[in-house]
Design an enzyme around this catalytic site. Structure first.
Site, mmCIF file in Angstrom:
data_model
loop_
_atom_site.group_PDB
_atom_site.id
_atom_site.type_symbol
_atom_site.label_atom_id
_atom_site.label_comp_id
_atom_site.label_asym_id
_atom_site.label_seq_id
_atom_site.Cartn_x
_atom_site.Cartn_y
_atom_site.Cartn_z
ATOM 1 C CG HIS A 1 -1.651 1.032 -4.596
ATOM 2 N ND1 HIS A 1 -1.623 1.407 -5.582
ATOM 3 C CD2 HIS A 1 -1.439 -0.275 -4.043
ATOM 4 C CE1 HIS A 1 -1.990 0.028 -5.939
ATOM 5 N NE2 HIS A 1 -1.945 -0.796 -5.165
ATOM 6 C CD GLU B 1 -2.645 -1.466 -0.167
ATOM 7 O OE1 GLU B 1 -2.955 -0.185 -0.487
ATOM 8 O OE2 GLU B 1 -2.990 -2.312 -0.221
#
EC number: 3.4.17.19
Lengths: 502, 502
Positions: free
Chosen positions: A268, A265
């Protein structure tokens, strides 16, 4: 103060983006700790904001902007022009469908998701079948409204991965499949299986968090422009470039979930923190595509975070923080255990080597469904056949088979390939990065990976959605999509993990 | 499906409420942990949502609803009728001001708040004076637009405390002032000063939190319909009745801040958790007034949470949690120290006994300002004179004097009295509650205060904004505002704390 049509359009877009940001905050809040009893009220908020955004995307005002600005397109700034193209794409996507059918579809999808949840719990594909049949029927019809050239599936693919087509995917996926199959054969015939039981130890949430945050800082995640919270199904969400939020889930019996999940994550999030400032307030301050977004998370999770160089550099820290859990575990054994590969039925639990096979199965099935070569009633059998062919195992029920993913229930056909593309993009970027930054292992051995981030920002992040995926790839690496880099990386990694000769 | 005008109106209102909820979430997030770099983007979100709400409040559509529904008012449901009245009040408040002046005022207030911040930091009233002069001038003009009957200040008061007037306040405040002055004289002449130094001990945040949560649970705060977070300036916010959020601030050197602060905000929150379900989605799912809202927080903080019965029941727990900090401190000494009263210059740091005096000073000054009996340039001197008269002390600079509160910079004239009214309402409710629930001390001695909450819900909470403050008071206690109950409570409490004879 008289505004030009371009200024008016940009102000209109900025307002829509602000509503999107409010909506994203509502979703983040729902998934990170909103009290249960507030859900009902909050769903009205979601309804109002979503409707407002939809109305703005499809309004007569928007139609007038599109018509007016297209007349003078060459005089628009590049950002306005690309924003206009994005807006027009969204407009067409919605307005080419007769509004009655669109409303029917929205309702159907909501019902189908509920039906899917129950069907999955009860292992009852038959209960879900009529919904999926109807969705597929409408989706096929929508493709006719939207139009297509070579293959009907291309139109859907383009909604997630602009510019990527069936002809690109068929050729690339064939190579990837053959390459992975060859590696799996080597493992099967010559491999020494790592001992996975050495990872079976309890690590407290606080320790997992401490290590994860240390890595996020090394990666260059900016904690003044983001935060880390807990959730059930982890995600990252960019509210704006100065506020990008990561979520993770701690399992004390499986540290891998939070450690690799946070790195994923974080990849991202770093993407969203580094869009060019000029794109802010437009739909261009977004990932270029699903696949490019995934390439950034997988770059950090798989290419870097699952590499031997990474663990050579970070294992001592990891041992110290989790002390005494891994005191007796050697780096090599730890690394091999972390990278074990095995056939499995569930996509989201699959390892790096088998993951692309799960994707290809779905790709082939949904392509056949959309083109009328497969019917929904025949799907469970086709699913089982593909799993047997690709992974050598067959689900004994539909819950572990065709009912495992929500995507089709949500009408998301054409989405799956992006997951596998992300991995190929990441490997191809890394290959190029190695040419331009010769001392990558030394950087990974240091406390500061920002050179990697800067390279990615220069080649990927800053462009946001102003470039298409294959454009980014070609501009950065000088060639189109080439799966060789991924296959080379996988072969090298698994040869080490399973101790076979390349 | 043809909708009636009433249905259309309620749907319109529900949409506005959803936007308000989104905005409230944005503010909560900003104050509890939003990353610093995201602020700029978030302010656009605030701008867009606020503007959308304002536009809906003052639209031609709203004008048509008001005109249309008023023609058939007696056939509307009670909730629609009261919602209409609220909507009309808001509409008039905004639309009676010429839009050019309204825009000018909005801009002025934003500038004035910035100027106030600097002036306060630099102890420079002269720099703030022109802004306040201009605000006052516009505010006086607005009162002319809005209209008034007896006293210009009534019109402003009505915006925070509907139905309460200068003639009510003048009479009540005089009694309160005389009563408080008499108690202060007793303390001065006959009182034994408690030893406050026994509270000077460090209590960790975790321990303060544990005790606070225990009390919130006793009070009946529903954690499935709310949460507790940290912030700099604590507040409670009701996003919807199923999601009411408390915030607090921990100071390890002063446990009172978080402990009493959490109880206070818990009182606000319980109010918002218990509006009648039928009011949801309308502006009636709000506190009846600023003062009634404050009565609910002060009921729990001052009437219950600062009472001897409360600490008799909870002190052993408190000692156990904070062990060993208060091992040597006797209940009586602790209780006395917690309830110490002293003249001070800063309102928000004042104790229960002197707090109403701070409010009366502001009330008298702003009433004179609005009625043209005092000019802004004379304000610092008038402020000092009043402090000397009421509290026997005089600020040696404006930062500790007239510049301490943001209210006037924000144009909020008429707001202050609600703080003092809240305390009077709370004492009057408590007096009535004691008649109807004879064993209150036994309830406070138990682990479950829900009988108190149920009584408050039946008499106050459930009505939301469907009743005016004095209506709630009269319906519940059988009489109008009567400050005797507050004075009796204060006299009894301080006689114990300072060991004088009543």
């Amino acid at each position: 103060m008289v505004e030009t049509l371009e200024e008016e359009f940009l102000a209109y877009i900025k307002k829509m983006e602000a509503l999107e940001e409010a909506l994203a905050l509502v979703y983040w809040d729902l998934r990170t700790g909103a009290p249960a009893k507030g859900m009902e009220g909050r769903s009205d908020v979601i309804g109002v904001l979503s409707e407002e955004i939809f109305n703005m995307q499809t309004s007569e005002e928007m139609a007038a902007f599109i018509a007016g600005l297209n007349q003078d397109k060459e005089n628009l700034s590049e950002i306005t022009r690309k924003t206009l193209e994005e807006s027009q794409k969204t407009y067409d996507l919605n307005k080419k469908i007769p509004s009655k059918e669109y409303a029917e579809y929205t309702k159907l999808v909501a019902q189908a998701e509920t039906a899917w949840t129950t069907a999955r719990e009860q292992n009852d594909f038959a209960a879900f079948e009529p919904f999926l049949t109807k969705i597929l029927e409408m989706k096929r019809k929508f493709v006719e409204y939207w139009g297509y050239e070579e293959n009907k599936y291309d139109t859907l693919l383009d909604q997630y991965e602009p510019g990527v087509t069936v002809s690109v995917l068929d050729s690339v996926f064939e190579k990837v499949r053959d390459g992975i199959m060859a590696i799996r054969e080597k493992i099967e015939n010559e491999g020494v299986k790592p001992d996975a039981t050495i990872l079976n130890t309890k690590i407290s949430e606080a320790k997992q968090k401490e290590f994860s945050i240390r890595i996020l800082n090394k990666m260059g995640f900016d904690f003044e422009a983001g935060r880390l919270d807990e959730t059930v199904h982890p995600f990252a969400t960019g509210l704006n470039t100065g506020d990008v939020r990561i979520t993770t889930r701690y399992n004390e019996n499986d540290f891998k979930m939070a450690v690799f999940g946070t790195i994923h994550e974080g990849g991202h999030a770093i993407y969203e923190q580094n869009f060019d400032a000029a794109l802010v307030g437009t739909p261009l301050a977004n990932g270029a595509s699903m696949g490019i977004h995934e390439s950034q998370s997988l770059f950090y999770e798989i290419i870097i975070g699952s590499s031997l160089a990474f663990w050579k550099s970070n294992y001592a820290d990891f041992q110290a923080i989790t002390k005494p859990a891994f005191d007796q575990v050697k780096l090599e054994d730890f690394y091999r255990a972390v990278n074990i590969s095995e056939s499995s039925l569930i996509r989201i639990e699959a390892d790096t080597l088998t993951y692309p096979l799960h994707i290809m199965i779905r790709y082939e099935l949904e392509k056949a469904l959309i083109n009328g070569e497969l019917e929904v009633k025949d799907l469970p059998k086709a699913w089982g056949d593909k799993y047997e062919e690709y992974l050598g195992i067959r689900p004994d029920n539909d819950t572990n088979g065709v009912l495992q993913d929500i995507h089709w229930a949500g009408g998301d056909f054409g989405y799956f390939p992006s997951y596998a593309l992300g991995l190929m993009y990441a490997a191809q970027f890394f290959n190029q990065m190695q040419k331009e930054i010769p001392n990558i292992d030394a950087i990974i051995a240091s406390d500061d990976y920002s050179e990697l981030k800067i390279w990615l920002t220069e080649h990927v992040h800053k462009f946001g959605k102003t470039k298409k995926p294959l454009e980014i790839l070609t501009d950065t690496t000088g060639e189109g999509l080439n799966p060789t880099y991924l296959l080379d990386l996988l072969e090298k990694r698994y040869a080490y993990v399973y101790q076979f000769n390349k």
